[in-house]
Write an enzyme that holds these catalytic residues in place. Sequence first.
Site, short mmCIF file in Angstrom:
data_model
loop_
_atom_site.label_atom_id
_atom_site.label_comp_id
_atom_site.label_asym_id
_atom_site.label_seq_id
_atom_site.Cartn_x
_atom_site.Cartn_y
_atom_site.Cartn_z
N THR A 183 35.66 -12.44 4.55
CA THR A 183 35.57 -12.59 3.08
C THR A 183 36.07 -11.47 2.39
O THR A 183 35.69 -10.21 2.90
CB THR A 183 34.05 -12.75 2.65
OG1 THR A 183 33.28 -11.82 2.97
CG2 THR A 183 33.57 -14.31 3.20
N SER A 314 65.26 -11.31 11.00
CA SER A 314 65.58 -10.14 10.63
C SER A 314 67.14 -9.84 10.99
O SER A 314 67.56 -10.27 12.14
CB SER A 314 64.79 -8.82 10.80
OG SER A 314 65.50 -7.57 10.52
#
Length: 465
Positions: A183, A314
């Site tokens: 959380t 990439s």
Amino acid sequence: MRIEKDLLGEREVPLEVYYGIHTLRAVENFPLSGYRVSAVLIKAIALIKKAAAEVNAELGYLPKELAQAIMVAADEIMDGKWQDQFVVDALQGGAGTSTNMNVNEVLANRAIELLSGQRGEYSLVHPLNHVNMHQSTNDVYPTALRIAAIWLLKPLSNGCAVLQESLQEKEAQFAGIIKVGRTEMQDAVPIMLGQEFSAYAGAIARDRWRLYKVEERLRQAALGGTAIGTGLNADKKYIFMVNDRVRQYAGIGLARAENMIDVIQNADVFVEVSGLLKALAVNLGKMSHDLRLMSSGPRAGIGEIQLPERQAGSSIMPGKVNPIIPEAINQVAFHVMASDMAIAMAAQSGQLELNAFMPLIAHHLLESLAVLTNAVKILNDFCIQGIMADNERCTALLNHSQVSVTALVPHIGYDLASKVARNAMEKNITIREAALQLSVLPEEQIDAALNPRAMTRPGIAGMPK
């Protein structure tokens, strides 16, 4: 070239095109976005024109041969022909008149050809007097938008059903894998990976239900309302017959609106639909953010799950593979949420008996439906179905975390549990080891309370029954 006339004068129109002077002026007036009007909207307008021609012939307003030519031309458009003839920009002034006239002119000129005439020979088939008979842009355009939106809602709802099923399959597949629940980006309490996927499935299930139900709101047709919904210049029999005929051809449960003035001037139904699309976008976006976080790494991140590898990531970093599918879904979500704002602004900006900004509403609503349908499919096919869990990584992170300390609170209280957590943090030991060092409970009771699987179910872990 051929010469065509309108209220403003004469213009040369290329011989080879099916559109006419009204469309030509619209192309010149609105070089705005480069986006074409949705092909689904064009199809819906053509369907309405077909129904109108047929009904007008049955009522004796059009010669049957002329009406039949219009209907054949409309069928061709509905089958995908002549798409290159719909050239008006999606963003346009005039409440959709330019789009309506573009369809009228293409239908008229194609019908003229079918009657062995020459394009532009409007004495045979006139775009307004014949194709647009008993109609106005103001009743045709919003009704066509409703039809188009319903057509696009169905595959989106079906796609959500497939995605929900895939998420439920992952819920079952990962039911036995326990991990750290988080959380506010911090360790919280244990959770099963399957439980996380059950939450995603639940969210998509709600979206599916919302989309299914909102179709009902779109089923009111305003055909025959003409300019402002009063039905001026439309035969009463036509009003009833054309709405029934459109329902038959469209294959959806359209009904004539009881208050056509309301349906023509108010666009709140499109705001409602867009809001539900935004809700779906929010859920897809949140899920995609989570997937990117849980798969981050592969070695220096969370790395609890592995996403399917779709392409090299990439141009400079060898071996890098990025979470491109969730990233794409996030961008779709941003786009749909922005479109929702545009739709809301356009809807509230209508004045009195007409909303002049229907083209903007149509463009964004139909585009949102289309991109969400595609997004749901690629998320399911290229990502969700191929997700794998790293059980060892989930277990390692759980064992190294302090999430189990919460389970001690019912047994020893919050303050003493905090001391256990601090002791574990400072000494870099487990919660179990810290609890034993502080002798907060007997070892057997500590082990019962710190059973991580018990923490993923309702109740108090380790409490004697």
